[in-house]
Design a protein around this motif. Structure first.
Motif, PDB file in Angstrom:
ATOM      1  N   UNK A 136       0.826  -1.198   0.000  1.00 48.44           N
ATOM      2  CA  UNK A 136       0.000   0.000   0.000  1.00 48.44           C
ATOM      3  C   UNK A 136       0.867   1.257   0.000  1.00 48.44           C
ATOM      4  N   UNK A 137       1.952   1.253   0.781  1.00 48.03           N
ATOM      5  CA  UNK A 137       2.839   2.414   0.782  1.00 48.03           C
ATOM      6  C   UNK A 137       3.467   2.639  -0.580  1.00 48.03           C
ATOM      7  N   UNK A 138       3.955   1.574  -1.199  1.00 52.03           N
ATOM      8  CA  UNK A 138       4.584   1.710  -2.520  1.00 52.03           C
ATOM      9  C   UNK A 138       3.564   2.216  -3.539  1.00 52.03           C
ATOM     10  N   UNK A 139       2.367   1.647  -3.540  1.00 53.22           N
ATOM     11  CA  UNK A 139       1.336   2.102  -4.474  1.00 53.22           C
ATOM     12  C   UNK A 139       0.959   3.562  -4.231  1.00 53.22           C
ATOM     13  N   UNK A 140       0.895   3.955  -2.963  1.00 57.08           N
ATOM     14  CA  UNK A 140       0.548   5.333  -2.644  1.00 57.08           C
ATOM     15  C   UNK A 140       1.636   6.283  -3.166  1.00 57.08           C
ATOM     16  N   UNK A 141       2.897   5.960  -2.913  1.00 52.47           N
ATOM     17  CA  UNK A 141       3.984   6.835  -3.358  1.00 52.47           C
ATOM     18  C   UNK A 141       4.092   6.873  -4.879  1.00 52.47           C
ATOM     19  N   UNK A 149       1.618   6.458  -6.983  1.00 58.13           N
ATOM     20  CA  UNK A 149       0.473   7.254  -7.416  1.00 58.13           C
ATOM     21  C   UNK A 149       0.702   8.739  -7.198  1.00 58.13           C
ATOM     22  N   UNK A 150       1.200   9.108  -6.023  1.00 58.09           N
ATOM     23  CA  UNK A 150       1.485  10.514  -5.747  1.00 58.09           C
ATOM     24  C   UNK A 150       2.564  11.057  -6.680  1.00 58.09           C
ATOM     25  N   UNK A 151       3.552  10.246  -6.989  1.00 59.19           N
ATOM     26  CA  UNK A 151       4.633  10.666  -7.878  1.00 59.19           C
ATOM     27  C   UNK A 151       4.102  10.939  -9.278  1.00 59.19           C
ATOM     28  N   UNK A 152       3.295  10.034  -9.805  1.00 62.27           N
ATOM     29  CA  UNK A 152       2.745  10.208 -11.146  1.00 62.27           C
ATOM     30  C   UNK A 152       1.824  11.419 -11.196  1.00 62.27           C
ATOM     31  N   UNK A 153       0.994  11.569 -10.193  1.00 67.88           N
ATOM     32  CA  UNK A 153       0.082  12.713 -10.145  1.00 67.88           C
ATOM     33  C   UNK A 153       0.862  14.018 -10.030  1.00 67.88           C
ATOM     34  N   UNK A 154       1.928  14.028  -9.233  1.00 69.14           N
ATOM     35  CA  UNK A 154       2.701  15.270  -9.086  1.00 69.14           C
ATOM     36  C   UNK A 154       3.389  15.653 -10.388  1.00 69.14           C
ATOM     37  N   UNK A 155       3.919  14.688 -11.127  1.00 71.09           N
ATOM     38  CA  UNK A 155       4.530  15.011 -12.418  1.00 71.09           C
ATOM     39  C   UNK A 155       3.467  15.545 -13.381  1.00 71.09           C
ATOM     40  N   UNK A 156       2.302  14.963 -13.379  1.00 66.50           N
ATOM     41  CA  UNK A 156       1.210  15.426 -14.232  1.00 66.50           C
ATOM     42  C   UNK A 156       0.819  16.858 -13.883  1.00 66.50           C
ATOM     43  N   UNK A 157       0.693  17.157 -12.601  1.00 63.53           N
ATOM     44  CA  UNK A 157       0.318  18.501 -12.160  1.00 63.53           C
ATOM     45  C   UNK A 157       1.401  19.511 -12.529  1.00 63.53           C
ATOM     46  N   UNK A 193      11.188  17.157 -10.563  1.00 65.89           N
ATOM     47  CA  UNK A 193      10.234  16.179 -10.028  1.00 65.89           C
ATOM     48  C   UNK A 193      10.844  14.779 -10.037  1.00 65.89           C
ATOM     49  N   UNK A 194      11.545  14.451 -11.110  1.00 63.95           N
ATOM     50  CA  UNK A 194      12.174  13.135 -11.179  1.00 63.95           C
ATOM     51  C   UNK A 194      13.259  12.971 -10.117  1.00 63.95           C
ATOM     52  N   UNK A 195      14.047  14.007  -9.890  1.00 65.20           N
ATOM     53  CA  UNK A 195      15.083  13.925  -8.860  1.00 65.20           C
ATOM     54  C   UNK A 195      14.472  13.731  -7.469  1.00 65.20           C
ATOM     55  N   UNK A 196      13.409  14.473  -7.193  1.00 64.10           N
ATOM     56  CA  UNK A 196      12.723  14.307  -5.905  1.00 64.10           C
ATOM     57  C   UNK A 196      12.128  12.901  -5.813  1.00 64.10           C
ATOM     58  N   UNK A 197      11.550  12.419  -6.912  1.00 64.89           N
ATOM     59  CA  UNK A 197      10.980  11.072  -6.925  1.00 64.89           C
ATOM     60  C   UNK A 197      12.033  10.003  -6.708  1.00 64.89           C
ATOM     61  N   UNK A 198      13.193  10.151  -7.332  1.00 63.97           N
ATOM     62  CA  UNK A 198      14.270   9.177  -7.137  1.00 63.97           C
ATOM     63  C   UNK A 198      14.712   9.160  -5.681  1.00 63.97           C
ATOM     64  N   UNK A 199      14.833  10.329  -5.067  1.00 66.56           N
ATOM     65  CA  UNK A 199      15.214  10.398  -3.658  1.00 66.56           C
ATOM     66  C   UNK A 199      14.181   9.699  -2.774  1.00 66.56           C
ATOM     67  N   UNK A 200      12.899   9.986  -3.009  1.00 63.78           N
ATOM     68  CA  UNK A 200      11.840   9.386  -2.184  1.00 63.78           C
ATOM     69  C   UNK A 200      11.801   7.873  -2.367  1.00 63.78           C
ATOM     70  N   UNK A 201      11.893   7.406  -3.620  1.00 63.04           N
ATOM     71  CA  UNK A 201      11.854   5.969  -3.851  1.00 63.04           C
ATOM     72  C   UNK A 201      13.104   5.270  -3.325  1.00 63.04           C
ATOM     73  N   UNK A 202      14.238   5.956  -3.324  1.00 62.86           N
ATOM     74  CA  UNK A 202      15.439   5.376  -2.733  1.00 62.86           C
ATOM     75  C   UNK A 202      15.248   5.182  -1.232  1.00 62.86           C
TER      76      UNK A 202
END
Length: 140
Positions: free
Chosen positions: A18-23, A25-33, A77-86
């Motif tokens: 659930x945590x992975x799916x939530x993150x 989803x939030x990552x994809x939505x944030x890039x879209x926004x 956004x990608x750099x922030x996403x890579x940091x969060x997923x790491x």
């Protein structure tokens, strides 16, 4: 013979999945926004000039500025996403590494009083508690 055998449960570990799916989803939505926002800013700036231009003229004249408006925010956004997923995957991979290391040490050396220790925010806390109980029984 079946080529595809469906699993009984899609969610095996709710905490992790659930945590992975939530993150994700939030990552994809944030890039879209971010893309919508930057496209809006770009269109707002060139709206006054576009009146008599064809699409080909528009693209040839403003492609660099459009790319800059898209590349910089999406890259950030990608750099922030890579940091969060790491950080997220280290909460998964760290416990698995510790479990593997301790079990390998127990099987090789037959060490006594071995215990798997995890960081407080790591996943698999309950599973490690169960493994530690088994390791304590084995050492007795």
């Amino acid at each position: 013979m079946k080529l595809f055998k469906p699993r009984r449960k899609m969610i095996v570990n709710q905490e992790v999945q659930y945590d992975v799916l939530m993150y994700v989803g939030l990552f994809v939505v944030s890039i879209f926004i971010v893309q919508i926002f930057t496209a809006y800013l770009f269109i707002e700036q060139v709206e006054k000039v576009v009146g008599s231009m064809s699409a080909l003229e528009f693209l040839s004249r403003y492609k660099v500025s459009f790319l800059v408006y898209q590349i910089i925010p999406v890259s950030l956004s990608l750099l922030v996403g890579i940091y969060i997923f790491n950080r997220l995957t280290s909460r998964i991979a760290g416990p698995l590494y510790n479990i593997k290391r301790v079990l390998r040490r127990v099987s090789d050396v037959d060490a006594d009083n071995v215990e798997i220790k995890l960081r407080q925010d790591d996943y698999f806390q309950e599973e490690v508690k169960d493994i530690n109980v088994i390791l304590k029984r084995k050492s007795k």
